[in-house]
Enzyme design. Structure first.
Site, PDB file in Angstrom:
ATOM      1  N   THR A 155       1.102  -1.122  -0.018  1.00  0.00           N
ATOM      2  CA  THR A 155      -0.124   0.014  -0.033  1.00  0.00           C
ATOM      3  C   THR A 155       1.004   1.125   0.045  1.00  0.00           C
ATOM      4  O   THR A 155       2.026   1.308   0.666  1.00  0.00           O
ATOM      5  CB  THR A 155      -0.945  -0.026   1.128  1.00  0.00           C
ATOM      6  N   THR A 206       0.041   1.034   6.692  1.00  0.00           N
ATOM      7  CA  THR A 206       0.021   0.019   5.930  1.00  0.00           C
ATOM      8  C   THR A 206      -0.181  -1.286   6.676  1.00  0.00           C
ATOM      9  O   THR A 206       0.643  -1.415   7.749  1.00  0.00           O
ATOM     10  CB  THR A 206       1.129  -0.056   4.825  1.00  0.00           C
TER      11      THR A 206
HETATM   12  N1  ASP Z   1      -3.826  -1.869   4.580  1.00  0.00           N
HETATM   13  C1  ASP Z   1      -4.288  -2.686   3.346  1.00  0.00           C
HETATM   14  C2  ASP Z   1      -5.814  -3.008   3.763  1.00  0.00           C
HETATM   15  O1  ASP Z   1      -5.917  -3.692   4.783  1.00  0.00           O
HETATM   16  C3  ASP Z   1      -3.347  -3.451   2.803  1.00  0.00           C
HETATM   17  C4  ASP Z   1      -1.855  -2.957   2.781  1.00  0.00           C
HETATM   18  O2  ASP Z   1      -1.650  -2.138   3.233  1.00  0.00           O
HETATM   19  O3  ASP Z   1      -1.367  -3.719   2.018  1.00  0.00           O
HETATM   20  O4  ASP Z   1      -6.674  -2.899   2.607  1.00  0.00           O
END
Ligand code: ASP
Length: 295
Positions: A155, A206
């Protein structure tokens, strides 16, 4: 591959730096910096985002302005080229904070934002990844909704402090690979994946979104600063390195406080990250070495 990540992070940092250095706002810097990463296939946002169980891409994004704590967020976006720009349009050109799916896409059209086919976001790497995840699932009869081989979380996010003393933060993502049923993660939930408040700090997260939602991670960090007088680093350590670890919730945050102190705190194996200050020396890092020097 590492060099490609480093180069792209440098480009993103310099994009933000140039905006701020030329008198642009933190909000501009956050949007345009995230843009660079949305357009790169390296990250889990825009082109190169992870795929859903139905083998589509559904994007979430959010942006928040610390001076008036106004925010714009979007979820389940399939056809808007830049979800972060759509989130900004929600912030600036609507009375709402959050828009989802078809309605959000209709709003994007009215705002004159570029639309694309869902396939525009696909990359061979992500198509292979989803097929592998689904094959493993079939073999194991395991219906857990996600299985990641990289725990680095791709992310993208940005937090910025401008010359006028204003903070802003934003985050953009494809969410978790193999997500189903219209699953929405922490990214478009204000106070979970993104938060900015001139009284405290600007943060972008993230990680495994469900934990970030349940723990209201970015707002918790800000609230600890505001109510308990903790520093940004202390607050982030309490939340990311204690609470989340106790719950086995993986991930991290990047943030900057109103005095320009920078944190990049994570409990996962790695987190691609970087910062740039008014001295214009971009710094990027990928794996452990959890804390960067305070600015
Ligand atoms: N936080 C994001 C989600 O759960 C995923 C990520 O950070 O890669 O949608």
């Amino acid at each position: 591959q590492e060099k490609a990540y480093i180069d792209k992070l440098m480009e993103a940092l310099e994009t933000g730096y140039n905006i701020l250095n030329n008198g642009g706002t933190a909000l501009d810097a956050v949007e345009k910096t995230i843009h660079v990463m949305e357009e790169s296939p390296l990250f889990n946002a825009g082109v190169g985002a992870v795929m859903t169980n139905a083998e589509t891409v559904e994007l979430d994004a959010s942006i928040m302005n610390g001076s008036d704590i106004n925010a714009g967020t979007v979820a389940g976006i399939k056809h808007v080229k830049s979800p972060i720009s759509l989130a900004r349009a929600v912030l600036e050109n609507s009375k709402h904070v959050m828009m989802i799916g078809e309605g959000a896409e209709k709003f994007a059209e009215e705002q004159g934002l570029e639309k694309v086919e869902n396939k525009y976001f696909f990359t061979p790497r992500r198509v292979n990844e989803i097929r592998e995840i689904k094959a493993k699932e079939r073999n194991k009869f395991d219906l857990s909704f996600t299985e990641r081989d990289d725990l680095k979380f791709g992310t993208v996010g940005c937090a910025a402090l401008d010359k006028y003393g204003n903070l802003a933060a934003g985050t953009s993502t494809g969410g978790m690979a193999n997500k189903r049923w219209g699953r929405v993660g922490d990214v478009p939930i204000i106070g979970a994946g993104t938060y900015a408040n001139n009284k405290t700090c600007a943060l972008s997260a993230t990680g495994h979104g469900e934990y970030f939602i349940r723990n209201v991670v970015t707002h918790d960090i800000s609230a600890r600063m505001e109510y308990a007088g903790q520093s940004l680093q202390q607050a982030a350590d309490e939340v990311i390195m204690k609470r989340l670890i106790e719950q086995k919730g993986q991930g991290g945050v990047i943030g900057i406080d109103k005095n320009g102190n920078i944190i990049m705190t994570f409990n996962s194996e790695g987190m691609f990250r970087g910062y740039i200050t008014d001295k214009k020396e971009p710094t990027v890092a990928m794996y452990s070495e959890n804390k960067l020097n305070q600015n």
